[in-house]
Design an enzyme around this catalytic site. Structure first.
Site, short mmCIF file in Angstrom:
data_model
loop_
_atom_site.label_atom_id
_atom_site.label_comp_id
_atom_site.label_asym_id
_atom_site.label_seq_id
_atom_site.Cartn_x
_atom_site.Cartn_y
_atom_site.Cartn_z
N ALA A 11 -9.68 -25.73 1.11
CA ALA A 11 -8.81 -27.09 0.33
C ALA A 11 -9.03 -27.83 -0.35
O ALA A 11 -8.53 -28.75 -1.14
CB ALA A 11 -7.00 -27.07 0.91
N SER A 13 -13.20 -28.30 -0.07
CA SER A 13 -14.64 -27.29 -0.70
C SER A 13 -14.83 -26.31 -0.39
O SER A 13 -13.83 -25.84 0.61
CB SER A 13 -15.29 -28.13 -0.11
N ASP A 239 -8.13 -17.74 5.69
CA ASP A 239 -9.16 -18.26 6.31
C ASP A 239 -9.12 -17.90 7.71
O ASP A 239 -10.04 -18.16 8.89
CB ASP A 239 -9.65 -19.68 5.72
N ASN A 299 2.02 -23.69 12.38
CA ASN A 299 0.72 -24.69 11.60
C ASN A 299 1.25 -25.62 11.95
O ASN A 299 2.33 -26.69 12.09
CB ASN A 299 1.10 -24.32 10.13
#
Length: 489
Positions: A11, A13, A239, A299
């Site tokens: 988010a 790089s 990811d 999360n």
């Protein structure tokens, strides 16, 4: 010896990472790093998808033109939920919006009212968050988006970038499972849910498992980047799924994982989803991983709080590295206050908001920069303990080992806090779990690595790991009781 490139986009790089696999060991090298900054336009918050692809191409050029490498594979992983829409000609008609786009909040409330929270969870098993793809799509419908009406294909971010690399328009399984319109029990799109909300279903494509070869690098990219015919794979496109694949667990003791970074994703790996009223009550989510495993997880706000504090202090002219802030936190007084990390998801003015929260809950405001950072880290450790207890209540056994992977695993202070707060063994590393998982899933697709078990063996052989032991500590237990009380209020 084989060479793979992982395009790993976070988010903040992105990187093009070279993975060299030889003798059952993996070596990683960063070829190209670039910023990934959202663009705020008058009508919303977007990702700069074309600039991202330009930087991906630059990373591949460095592999081909500067290093003269012959690649055995290329694959893309990104954060979850965000997507682009293509028309019948394959042109992008809706640029990917940022998951923090403000229009999602109203669409979230409207979608729950229209479809019912219990019904949505029963069909998707996913945690309710306004940023999920379902609510982004519904926001587009409510806004009367011409792009949505013209769309013929929905591609999530890794799918979109892979399409631009090789021309294949497929939906990879792990990233599809973050959408909240994928059914993890039936293992297919939840078309019934989209129909209930009046959303198009024809835009959903074929779902392929991680490790699928999508095609070959397009001719113009081969020429530009100095690469020959190179396979493009669908890796674990989410990811977190890539990072979990690279968790170096042996399996001799029950374990869970924390993929630690801006967000913390904490969960267990199980064979089948748990879609029950209790899972809904605990706001846990069922996402799909490598080899069809279910990632039952939560999360959590993660190191976002520290990142936002640092950003606020930079604006005030106080420049400190994360290493310096962690040292100051180690020197600060323990248990000055406790926070609910998930109350601080919005950007901006983080130290002020933490101070206001402490005052509102009858606690002392932390002293100094180190005090603020320590409160953030301790509270994050307490949140992990709370989620750990939730996971144990669902899977029905005690979890003995916590694997922390990703960039946050470099924070030794937080790792020890987690061990102390939970009383469990913490194993930290690898820091580059996502890139390692991306590359080794490609290697499975290429036939060089047999399966997930062998993948994790390669990870254990390739990276140094740090172990932190938790011991019973009444001070941590008392502080945790205070955290539960404050969070409950």
């Amino acid at each position: 010896m084989s060479h793979y490139v992982a395009i790993d986009l976070g988010a903040e790089s992105g990187r093009a990472m070279l993975g060299t696999l030889a003798g059952g060991r993996l070596q990683l090298e960063e070829l190209h790093r670039f910023l990934n900054e959202p663009v705020r336009l008058p009508n919303g918050l977007y990702w700069d998808a074309f600039r991202l692809f330009r930087d991906i191409r630059e990373g591949l050029r460095k592999a081909g033109r500067e290093r003269n490498l012959k690649l055995d594979g290329i694959a893309v992983d990104t954060w979850g939920v965000d997507y682009g829409l293509l028309d019948a000609n394959g042109e992008l008609v809706v640029n990917p919006r940022h998951y923090r786009d403000p229009r999602n909040n109203a669409a979230y409330d409207a979608a729950l009212a229209a479809a019912g929270k219990e019904n949505i969870f029963e069909q998707t098993g996913l945690q309710f968050m306004a940023l999920n793809s379902l609510y982004q799509l519904y926001a587009a419908k409510l806004a009367g988006s011409p792009g949505l009406r013209a769309a013929e294909k929905l591609l999530f971010m890794p799918d979109l970038l892979s399409y631009w690399l090789c021309g294949s328009k497929k939906n990879e399984l792990t990233i599809a499972s973050t959408s909240q319109f994928y059914n993890p029990t039936l293992r297919r799109w939840s078309t019934e849910l989209l129909e209930t909300l009046g959303l198009p279903t024809h835009i959903l494509g074929d779902i392929v498992p991680p490790g699928t070869r999508l095609g070959s690098l397009l001719d113009d990219l081969q020429d530009t980047c100095g690469l020959g015919e190179t396979p493009v794979f669908a890796t674990a496109g989410h990811d977190t799924a890539a990072a979990v694949a690279a968790v170096p667990a042996i399996g001799d003791r029950p374990w869970c994982y924390i993929s630690s970074g801006t967000w913390s994703l904490m969960g267990v790996e199980i064979d089948e989803p748990i879609v029950t009223p209790r899972a809904l009550e605990l706001t846990l989510t069922n996402e799909i991983g490598v080899e069809g495993k279910t990632r039952l997880l939560k999360n959590i706000a993660g190191l976002w709080l520290v990142q936002e504090c640092r950003r606020a202090w930079l604006l005030e002219g106080q420049e400190y590295s994360y290493t310096e802030l962690t040292r100051l936190a180690a020197e600060a007084a323990p248990f000055a206050a406790v926070l609910d990390p998930d109350q601080f998801l919005e950007p901006g003015h983080m130290p002020e908001r933490i101070a206001a929260y402490c005052s509102k809950t009858g606690q002392n405001v932390p002293e100094g920069l180190g005090g603020f950072v320590r409160v953030c880290l301790e509270s994050l450790a307490f949140r992990y303990r709370q989620v750990l207890e939730s996971l144990e209540s669902l899977v029905g056994h005690r979890i003995e080992v916590i694997h922390i992977v990703g960039g946050g695993s470099k924070n030794a202070l937080l790792n020890q806090f987690v061990a102390s707060a939970t009383g469990r063994t913490v194993i930290a590393g690898p820091t580059e779990a996502t890139a390692a998982g991306n590359i080794l899933v490609q290697a499975i697709g290429a036939g060089e690595v047999k399966d997930l078990k062998q993948l994790r063996e390669v990870v254990r052989n390739s990276f140094e790991l740090e172990t932190y032991e938790g011991k019973p500590d009444p001070a941590w237990d008392r502080a945790y009781e205070r955290y539960v009380k404050v969070r409950g209020s």
